[in-house]
Design a protein around this motif. Sequence first.
Motif, PDB file in Angstrom:
ATOM      1  N   VAL A 111     150.353  25.904  37.199  1.00  0.00           N
ATOM      2  CA  VAL A 111     150.564  27.013  36.231  1.00  0.00           C
ATOM      3  C   VAL A 111     148.587  26.403  35.978  1.00  0.00           C
ATOM      4  CG1 VAL A 111     150.395  27.633  34.372  1.00  0.00           C
ATOM      5  CG2 VAL A 111     152.288  27.707  34.852  1.00  0.00           C
ATOM      6  N   GLY A 112     148.673  25.460  36.567  1.00  0.00           N
ATOM      7  CA  GLY A 112     146.960  24.872  35.739  1.00  0.00           C
ATOM      8  C   GLY A 112     146.647  24.800  36.951  1.00  0.00           C
ATOM      9  N   ASP A 117     143.539  34.950  35.979  1.00  0.00           N
ATOM     10  CA  ASP A 117     142.491  35.838  36.645  1.00  0.00           C
ATOM     11  C   ASP A 117     142.608  35.612  37.937  1.00  0.00           C
ATOM     12  OD1 ASP A 117     141.593  34.027  35.487  1.00  0.00           O
ATOM     13  OD2 ASP A 117     139.637  34.798  35.361  1.00  0.00           O
ATOM     14  N   THR A 118     142.747  34.644  38.660  1.00  0.00           N
ATOM     15  CA  THR A 118     142.053  34.319  39.872  1.00  0.00           C
ATOM     16  C   THR A 118     143.366  34.428  40.843  1.00  0.00           C
ATOM     17  OG1 THR A 118     141.287  32.045  39.919  1.00  0.00           O
ATOM     18  CG2 THR A 118     139.971  33.449  39.063  1.00  0.00           C
ATOM     19  N   SER A 119     144.111  33.782  40.135  1.00  0.00           N
ATOM     20  CA  SER A 119     145.592  32.888  41.224  1.00  0.00           C
ATOM     21  C   SER A 119     146.958  33.920  40.595  1.00  0.00           C
ATOM     22  CB  SER A 119     145.839  31.777  41.314  1.00  0.00           C
ATOM     23  OG  SER A 119     144.302  31.607  42.079  1.00  0.00           O
ATOM     24  N   ARG A 120     147.134  35.650  40.620  1.00  0.00           N
ATOM     25  CA  ARG A 120     147.823  35.727  39.050  1.00  0.00           C
ATOM     26  C   ARG A 120     148.658  35.482  39.687  1.00  0.00           C
ATOM     27  NH1 ARG A 120     147.026  38.788  34.946  1.00  0.00           N
ATOM     28  NH2 ARG A 120     149.841  40.029  34.440  1.00  0.00           N
ATOM     29  N   THR A 121     149.630  35.499  41.011  1.00  0.00           N
ATOM     30  CA  THR A 121     150.590  35.859  41.501  1.00  0.00           C
ATOM     31  C   THR A 121     151.410  33.936  41.042  1.00  0.00           C
ATOM     32  OG1 THR A 121     150.494  37.402  43.078  1.00  0.00           O
ATOM     33  CG2 THR A 121     152.754  35.978  43.607  1.00  0.00           C
ATOM     34  N   LEU A 122     150.627  32.721  41.330  1.00  0.00           N
ATOM     35  CA  LEU A 122     151.331  31.862  41.787  1.00  0.00           C
ATOM     36  C   LEU A 122     151.212  30.984  40.210  1.00  0.00           C
ATOM     37  CD1 LEU A 122     148.995  30.097  44.889  1.00  0.00           C
ATOM     38  CD2 LEU A 122     151.935  30.377  44.289  1.00  0.00           C
ATOM     39  N   HIS A 123     150.272  31.681  39.138  1.00  0.00           N
ATOM     40  CA  HIS A 123     150.378  31.841  38.214  1.00  0.00           C
ATOM     41  C   HIS A 123     151.634  31.849  37.413  1.00  0.00           C
ATOM     42  CE1 HIS A 123     148.083  30.434  33.523  1.00  0.00           C
ATOM     43  NE2 HIS A 123     149.070  31.716  33.576  1.00  0.00           N
ATOM     44  N   ILE A 124     151.944  33.114  37.308  1.00  0.00           N
ATOM     45  CA  ILE A 124     152.861  34.383  36.786  1.00  0.00           C
ATOM     46  C   ILE A 124     154.710  33.584  37.698  1.00  0.00           C
ATOM     47  CG2 ILE A 124     153.831  36.152  36.967  1.00  0.00           C
ATOM     48  CD1 ILE A 124     151.805  37.494  36.958  1.00  0.00           C
ATOM     49  N   ALA A 130     158.727  27.313  34.534  1.00  0.00           N
ATOM     50  CA  ALA A 130     158.775  26.806  33.851  1.00  0.00           C
ATOM     51  C   ALA A 130     159.012  26.526  32.280  1.00  0.00           C
ATOM     52  CB  ALA A 130     157.319  26.005  33.856  1.00  0.00           C
ATOM     53  N   ILE A 131     159.150  28.309  31.755  1.00  0.00           N
ATOM     54  CA  ILE A 131     159.597  28.337  30.753  1.00  0.00           C
ATOM     55  C   ILE A 131     161.209  28.608  30.231  1.00  0.00           C
ATOM     56  CG2 ILE A 131     159.322  29.378  28.535  1.00  0.00           C
ATOM     57  CD1 ILE A 131     156.606  30.707  29.681  1.00  0.00           C
ATOM     58  N   PRO A 132     161.768  29.170  31.727  1.00  0.00           N
ATOM     59  CA  PRO A 132     163.267  28.847  31.514  1.00  0.00           C
ATOM     60  C   PRO A 132     164.124  27.640  31.565  1.00  0.00           C
ATOM     61  CG  PRO A 132     162.728  30.686  32.932  1.00  0.00           C
ATOM     62  CD  PRO A 132     161.595  30.105  32.018  1.00  0.00           C
TER      63      PRO A 132
END
Length: 208
Positions: A111-112, A117-124, A130-132
């Motif tokens: 995520v970091g 906005d520039t690497s949306r797929t990997l970020h999501i 990470a969260i669940p």
Amino acid sequence: MDGRTRLGAVLWVLVAQYFVLLFVVESRWEVPYSWARNAISDLGAATCFQSDQVDRWVCSPWHVVSGVSWTLAGLCLAAGALLVRPLFPDARTARAGLLLLVVTGLALAVVGLNPEDTSRTLHIAGAVVAIPVGEVAMLLTGLALARTARWRLLGRIGAGGAIVAAVALVLMAAQVGGPALFGLWERIAAFPVLLWAVVCGVALPAKA
């Protein structure tokens, strides 16, 4: 407690910088930043844009600081989980929980390293893991500690926090309250596992 275990605890305590730098980066915004409406990821956005989700301008001048902070927190969480094993009971729940904390940390690092906005797929993808996974990890490690006489209260707090975080994740996914509450649910879902690592990093070595 040997040096490796102590290092692991220190790494978990260093996760606290994540929260400190959230406030620092937020303070550099020229437009109001809302913990109820804005996504956490908005602080790490590499460009300025109009957010459809919160219907407001997103522009984070110190976005690099957020990216570095989140990546560092993820690596500290993962590495710490590999080193603090002796502080936890010798139980399957503890081993599984610590392994999932490694996964959580690595996902947070993704995520970091990848702004929304520039690497949306990997970020999501990183956030979706990470969260669940972090919530399950917190639940398992909390349950493991709750079965001991020394750490029963701490373990129950951890397990309870994981349940609260999971409920918030469901509310976020169900879009309860709409965009006005997205950021609130996200924080309640994502923050507990990081706070859990900091608390364990401080508390567990004290009576090891």
